[in-house]
Scaffold this active site. Sequence first.
Site, PDB file in Angstrom:
ATOM      1  N   CYS B 111       0.892  -1.862   0.124  1.00  0.00           N
ATOM      2  CA  CYS B 111       0.114  -0.227   0.025  1.00  0.00           C
ATOM      3  C   CYS B 111       0.861   1.485   0.387  1.00  0.00           C
ATOM      4  CB  CYS B 111      -1.145  -0.280   1.616  1.00  0.00           C
ATOM      5  SG  CYS B 111      -2.013   1.068   1.380  1.00  0.00           S
ATOM      6  N   CYS B 114      -0.868   4.747   2.542  1.00  0.00           N
ATOM      7  CA  CYS B 114      -1.170   4.343   3.233  1.00  0.00           C
ATOM      8  C   CYS B 114      -0.315   3.091   4.201  1.00  0.00           C
ATOM      9  CB  CYS B 114      -2.078   4.692   3.840  1.00  0.00           C
ATOM     10  SG  CYS B 114      -3.438   4.044   3.427  1.00  0.00           S
ATOM     11  N   SER B 115      -1.635   2.290   3.934  1.00  0.00           N
ATOM     12  CA  SER B 115      -1.128   1.003   5.249  1.00  0.00           C
ATOM     13  C   SER B 115      -1.573  -0.217   4.800  1.00  0.00           C
ATOM     14  CB  SER B 115      -0.544   1.117   6.493  1.00  0.00           C
ATOM     15  OG  SER B 115      -1.539   1.377   7.366  1.00  0.00           O
ATOM     16  N   CYS B 116      -2.586  -0.369   3.918  1.00  0.00           N
ATOM     17  CA  CYS B 116      -3.588  -1.308   3.741  1.00  0.00           C
ATOM     18  C   CYS B 116      -3.499  -3.021   3.491  1.00  0.00           C
ATOM     19  CB  CYS B 116      -4.575  -0.906   1.987  1.00  0.00           C
ATOM     20  SG  CYS B 116      -5.210   0.423   2.262  1.00  0.00           S
TER      21      CYS B 116
END
Lengths: 225, 207
Positions: B111, B114-116
């Site tokens: 991702c 962000c940090s999906c």
Amino acid sequence: MTRVHDMGGRFGDGPVVREVEGDPVFEKDWHARALAVTLASGALGKWNIDVSRHARERLSPKDYTRFSYYEKWISALADLLVETGVLTLEDLKGEGRDAPHPLAQRAMTADVVPGVLAKGGPADRPSDVAPTFVVGQAVRTARPAANRFVDGGHTRLPSYAQGAEGRVLLLHGTHVLPDSSAHGLGEAPEPLYAVMFPATELWADAESPDDEVVLDLWQSYLEPV
Amino acid sequence: MRPMPHDHSDHPHALLPPDPALRVKALETILTRKGLIDPAALDELIDTYENRIGPKNGARVVARAWADPMFRAALLEDATRVVADLGFYGRQGEHMVVVENTPQQHNMVVCTLCSCYPWPLLGIPPGWYKSDAYRARAVREPRKVLADFGVTLPEGTSVRVWDSTAEVRYLVLPMRPEGTDGLSEDALADLVTRDSMIGTDIPKVPS
């Protein structure tokens, strides 16, 4: 370039430092508390996932870069709580009142946690916007990568993929449009596609001509080729 | 076009203590005193992701896909429904797609924005997944990133990197290791590493 979080393809970050599997899920106790405070605050219902992502992205470039992961979470949460009127600047200074808050009846209690996590928050919605692309079709992404409603607003088209030609791989159905939803402009659901780009389309010096990058992109980010 | 209402340098968070542990504590205290959060709920959230929801879930899915061709076909066709039937659904896993590694193609998930990450199947992402280095480099030089993990792909294997830019979450179905005929699903699941389901590792070979 949108904002500093949009770092795909950036040079200079050095090696990826891998942790051993089986290391603690939370490296420090406060990481766990930061995650939990953020999730519990979300249950107050004052924002959605797009708003909360954008709050992290709106940290100043200096803060975004120097803050560790959960520092970004907790700092953006503080900003969001003030912007939505849940807390005041006096509260953050420690000079606020401790009396029960009007939103207190919405507070997440321990007994509902499993149900809330299990329910999740699906992003697919019925939509009047019909898909205009089919699987296999060639498409080009918008350029510049930018929110078209709010200057400097939230978008999920990374700048490394702007103006790039790819091919539709999957149609995921119709999903909430973050560019709208992050700014209180409505969910505006529209078709969402997985679009495949040859690495050679994105990078000056792709590692292999056969490699590919796939991104999930909303219909309004795309035009036919 | 509308102007951005909240871009300013004097962000409210600067009013909290600068030390991150103290910053979290201060905000937790303020919210608790107003009745907006319940410390017992925080403990429950933490316990869930520390002890109950983690990569063992994903490993069960992978092991079953290795053992059962019908399950594998259904998983690749409609992962959301199939993993939900096993009880794996919820926050950050509402829309699942499983992508299969083959001798011709290796899949890897990132991702960049962000940090999906698929929480119901893999839990909370490890630090490296959320690091600037991984987010910046995985899309541009996945093979060099794989080298950081000690993984070298065979000649003739292409790489497909999935950048999780929407609410769809991706899980890599790694290739079943050689020499695992006749192993039970539990024994197969023990070979599935977390990172092999992100695409930065290959499953263990039975010893």
